[in-house]
Structure formats: structure tokens, C-alpha cells
Scaffold this motif. Structure first.
Motif, short mmCIF file in Angstrom:
data_model
loop_
_atom_site.label_atom_id
_atom_site.label_comp_id
_atom_site.label_asym_id
_atom_site.label_seq_id
_atom_site.Cartn_x
_atom_site.Cartn_y
_atom_site.Cartn_z
N GLY A 168 12.34 5.33 -5.99
CA GLY A 168 12.85 5.99 -7.20
C GLY A 168 12.46 5.23 -8.46
N PRO A 169 12.85 3.96 -8.58
CA PRO A 169 12.56 3.23 -9.82
C PRO A 169 11.08 2.90 -10.03
CG PRO A 169 13.72 1.81 -8.26
CD PRO A 169 13.75 3.20 -7.69
N ILE A 170 10.31 2.73 -8.96
CA ILE A 170 8.89 2.34 -9.14
C ILE A 170 7.99 3.26 -8.31
CG2 ILE A 170 7.30 0.36 -9.20
CD1 ILE A 170 9.64 -1.49 -9.08
N PRO A 171 7.87 4.52 -8.75
CA PRO A 171 7.13 5.49 -7.94
C PRO A 171 5.62 5.26 -7.93
CG PRO A 171 7.85 6.51 -9.98
CD PRO A 171 8.44 5.13 -9.96
N GLU A 172 5.11 4.52 -8.92
CA GLU A 172 3.65 4.38 -9.03
C GLU A 172 3.07 3.35 -8.06
OE1 GLU A 172 5.85 3.28 -11.09
OE2 GLU A 172 5.21 1.47 -12.18
N VAL A 173 3.93 2.56 -7.41
CA VAL A 173 3.42 1.52 -6.50
C VAL A 173 3.57 1.98 -5.05
CG1 VAL A 173 3.63 -0.88 -5.75
CG2 VAL A 173 4.00 -0.30 -8.15
N SER A 174 2.52 1.78 -4.26
CA SER A 174 2.64 2.07 -2.83
C SER A 174 2.29 0.81 -2.04
CB SER A 174 1.78 3.27 -2.42
OG SER A 174 0.44 2.99 -2.69
N PHE A 175 2.72 0.82 -0.79
CA PHE A 175 2.74 -0.43 -0.03
C PHE A 175 2.04 -0.32 1.32
CE2 PHE A 175 6.32 -0.24 -2.88
CZ PHE A 175 6.28 -1.48 -3.48
N CYS A 176 1.54 -1.49 1.72
CA CYS A 176 1.09 -1.67 3.10
C CYS A 176 2.10 -2.67 3.70
CB CYS A 176 -0.32 -2.26 3.12
SG CYS A 176 -0.88 -2.68 4.78
N PRO A 177 3.12 -2.18 4.42
CA PRO A 177 4.07 -3.12 5.00
C PRO A 177 3.42 -3.90 6.14
CG PRO A 177 4.74 -0.83 5.41
CD PRO A 177 3.43 -0.79 4.71
N SER A 178 3.82 -5.15 6.27
CA SER A 178 3.27 -5.99 7.33
C SER A 178 4.21 -7.17 7.54
CB SER A 178 1.89 -6.49 6.90
OG SER A 178 1.24 -7.10 7.98
N GLY A 179 4.26 -7.63 8.78
CA GLY A 179 5.08 -8.79 9.08
C GLY A 179 6.31 -8.42 9.88
N GLY A 180 6.25 -8.70 11.19
CA GLY A 180 7.41 -8.48 12.05
C GLY A 180 7.63 -7.04 12.44
N ILE A 181 6.66 -6.17 12.20
CA ILE A 181 6.86 -4.75 12.53
C ILE A 181 6.55 -4.52 14.00
CG2 ILE A 181 6.11 -2.38 12.06
CD1 ILE A 181 5.55 -3.24 9.20
N ASP A 182 7.52 -3.91 14.66
CA ASP A 182 7.39 -3.63 16.08
C ASP A 182 6.65 -2.32 16.27
OD1 ASP A 182 8.61 -4.86 18.58
OD2 ASP A 182 8.87 -2.69 18.87
N MET A 183 5.94 -2.20 17.39
CA MET A 183 5.20 -0.96 17.66
C MET A 183 6.11 0.27 17.58
SD MET A 183 2.00 -1.65 18.35
CE MET A 183 1.34 -0.54 19.55
N LEU A 184 7.36 0.11 18.04
CA LEU A 184 8.28 1.25 18.07
C LEU A 184 8.62 1.76 16.66
CD1 LEU A 184 10.79 0.09 20.80
CD2 LEU A 184 9.09 1.93 20.97
N ASP A 185 8.46 0.88 15.66
CA ASP A 185 8.83 1.27 14.28
C ASP A 185 7.64 1.76 13.46
OD1 ASP A 185 11.51 0.64 14.65
OD2 ASP A 185 11.12 -1.48 14.24
N VAL A 186 6.44 1.63 14.01
CA VAL A 186 5.24 1.95 13.23
C VAL A 186 5.28 3.38 12.67
CG1 VAL A 186 2.75 2.37 13.45
CG2 VAL A 186 3.73 0.26 14.32
N GLY A 187 5.60 4.35 13.53
CA GLY A 187 5.61 5.75 13.10
C GLY A 187 6.58 5.97 11.94
N HIS A 188 7.71 5.31 11.98
CA HIS A 188 8.72 5.47 10.93
C HIS A 188 8.21 4.91 9.60
CE1 HIS A 188 11.94 6.76 13.68
NE2 HIS A 188 11.28 6.02 14.54
N PHE A 189 7.56 3.76 9.65
CA PHE A 189 7.00 3.18 8.42
C PHE A 189 5.89 4.08 7.88
CE2 PHE A 189 9.05 -0.83 9.65
CZ PHE A 189 9.35 -1.40 8.42
N LEU A 190 5.00 4.55 8.75
CA LEU A 190 3.88 5.37 8.28
C LEU A 190 4.35 6.68 7.66
CD1 LEU A 190 1.19 4.96 11.12
CD2 LEU A 190 1.10 4.05 8.79
N HIS A 191 5.48 7.15 8.14
CA HIS A 191 6.01 8.42 7.63
C HIS A 191 6.59 8.27 6.21
CE1 HIS A 191 7.47 12.46 8.14
NE2 HIS A 191 8.65 12.08 7.69
N GLN A 192 6.93 7.06 5.83
CA GLN A 192 7.55 6.81 4.52
C GLN A 192 6.53 7.09 3.41
OE1 GLN A 192 10.53 6.16 3.54
NE2 GLN A 192 10.06 5.52 1.45
#
Ligand code: 3PG
Length: 204
Positions: free
Chosen positions: A137-161
């Protein structure tokens, strides 16, 4: 489909071309090689010769590493954080850079310099999906590549964001996969893994 980036810390260059071909045959078009071993720059040099593979240099912490990684053929620099010296060097080099952030002030400061794609690191420990959702909401112009400690089971949820443009993780392709046996085993597993992750990404 958003890019899924295997992060590898390589201590050997054996079968590196085979690895590049394997990743590419599974539709992976980008790889991150961390600058944590003496072999890293040579690995970047070799992998960047592959016509269908984009090679990122990870763990870039100093101006000197930034220069070396670019000279070796890295198309993008990735850092766990940033310093004034590294920021100045990357700007001077006009390099494509993914600086690491974990606070709102860091996000804002880097966006002021024009870096609107950033690495959210260490993603899981620093707030995970709730952090990404809160900052949208506050910073819509920035997008991210999350990394660090992400489990395979959570990958789909992060990619969907929606403010996630890519995701980088070390668990997708083990760094010790370069023997012939292990590459053959990886070849078998990777297709299933990727199919499953993409299904989750699209079903959500
Ligand atoms: C790293 O720093 O090695 C990358 O961000 C990948 O982190 P991971 O090993 O926790 O997936």
C-alpha cells in the motif's frame, strides 16, 4: 510466469555446462552464483556463455566484487544489503543491481536512487509474506525478489504475491549437484518440483 532463480554456491566447475543445459531444458532462464567461493567468478564466466541463461552474481558486498562480477559476465548484481560505498560504485558502473533490504527506510532510500526492484532478505526471518503485503500500500512502486530461508512449500505463495517479481532460493538446485549422478537425479526431480510449484502459484 515469474522467474524462479536457483541460488548456488559452487566449489567446483565440473560439469558446469551440463548444469546450464539442464536448467535451461527445464525452462529456468536465470541462475544466481554467490561470490562465496574462489570458484565463483570462473563459474559466472562459464555460465554466462550459455545463450539461454542469465547469470546473476550474488552476495556482492564490496565495490571490488561488483567490478569483478561484471567483468566476469554477470548480468545483474545481487547484494544481501548495501553500503554507501557499494551504492556509489553500482551507480558509477551503471550496473543492474538488486540491493538487499529488510526495513521500510532502506526500501525508500534505494527507491530514491531509482532502484525499484530490490531483494527482500532474509525474507522469512524479516517478516515473510505479511511484510510484503504490508509494504504494498504505502510503497507500490517497489517490487521484490524475496530470498533467504524460503521453504519449497512456500514458494507458490510468495510468487503469487503481486509485489513479488521473482524469487531466489538455494533449495531448488543443490549446490553440490555437479557430479554426473547428481545431475541425473536432479534432472528427474526438477521437472516435478517446478510443475508442482507453478500449480500452486496459479491455483491460489
Ligand atoms: C542466499 O543468501 O544464499 C540466498 O538469499 C538464498 O537463501 P536460502 O539459502 O535461504 O534459500
Amino acid at each position: 510466469m515469474k522467474p524462479l532463480i536457483p541460488v548456488l554456491t559452487l566449489s567446483s566447475l565440473t560439469n558446469i555446462e551440463e548444469l546450464a543445459n539442464l536448467l535451461s531444458s527445464h525452462g529456468l532462464s536465470c541462475i544466481e552464483i554467490t561470490l562465496r567461493t574462489p570458484e565463483a567468478l570462473s563459474a559466472i564466466k562459464q555460465l554466462s556463455q550459455h545463450p539461454d541463461l542469465e547469470v546473476w552474481a550474488g552476495s556482492v558486498r564490496t565495490p571490488e566484487q561488483a567490478q569483478q562480477a561484471l567483468e566476469s559476465g554477470a548480468s545483474r548484481l545481487v547484494s544481501p544489503g548495501y553500503t554507501p560505498g557499494l551504492l556509489a560504485e553500482v551507480i558509477a558502473l551503471n550496473a543492474c543491481w538488486l540491493p538487499g533490504v529488510q526495513t521500510i527506510s532502506e526500501v525508500m532510500q534505494l527507491a530514491e536512487h531509482g532502484f525499484v526492484q530490490q531483494k527482500f532478505f532474509p525474507a522469512q526471518a524479516a517478516g515473510g509474506l505479511p511484510w510484503l503485503k504490508a509494504i504494498q500500500g504505502p510503497i507500490p512502486e517497489v517490487s521484490f525478489c524475496p530470498s533467504g530461508g524460503i521453504d519449497m512449500l512456500d514458494v507458490g505463495h510468495f510468487l503469487h504475491q503481486s509485489n513479488v517479481f521473482a524469487l531466489a532460493l538455494s533449495k531448488l538446485v543443490p549446490s553440490d549437484c555437479l557430479s554426473e549422478d547428481k545431475l541425473a537425479a536432479l534432472d528427474k526431480k526438477l521437472g516435478m518440483r517446478l510443475h508442482h510449484l507453478r500449480e500452486i502459484e496459479h491455483e491460489l
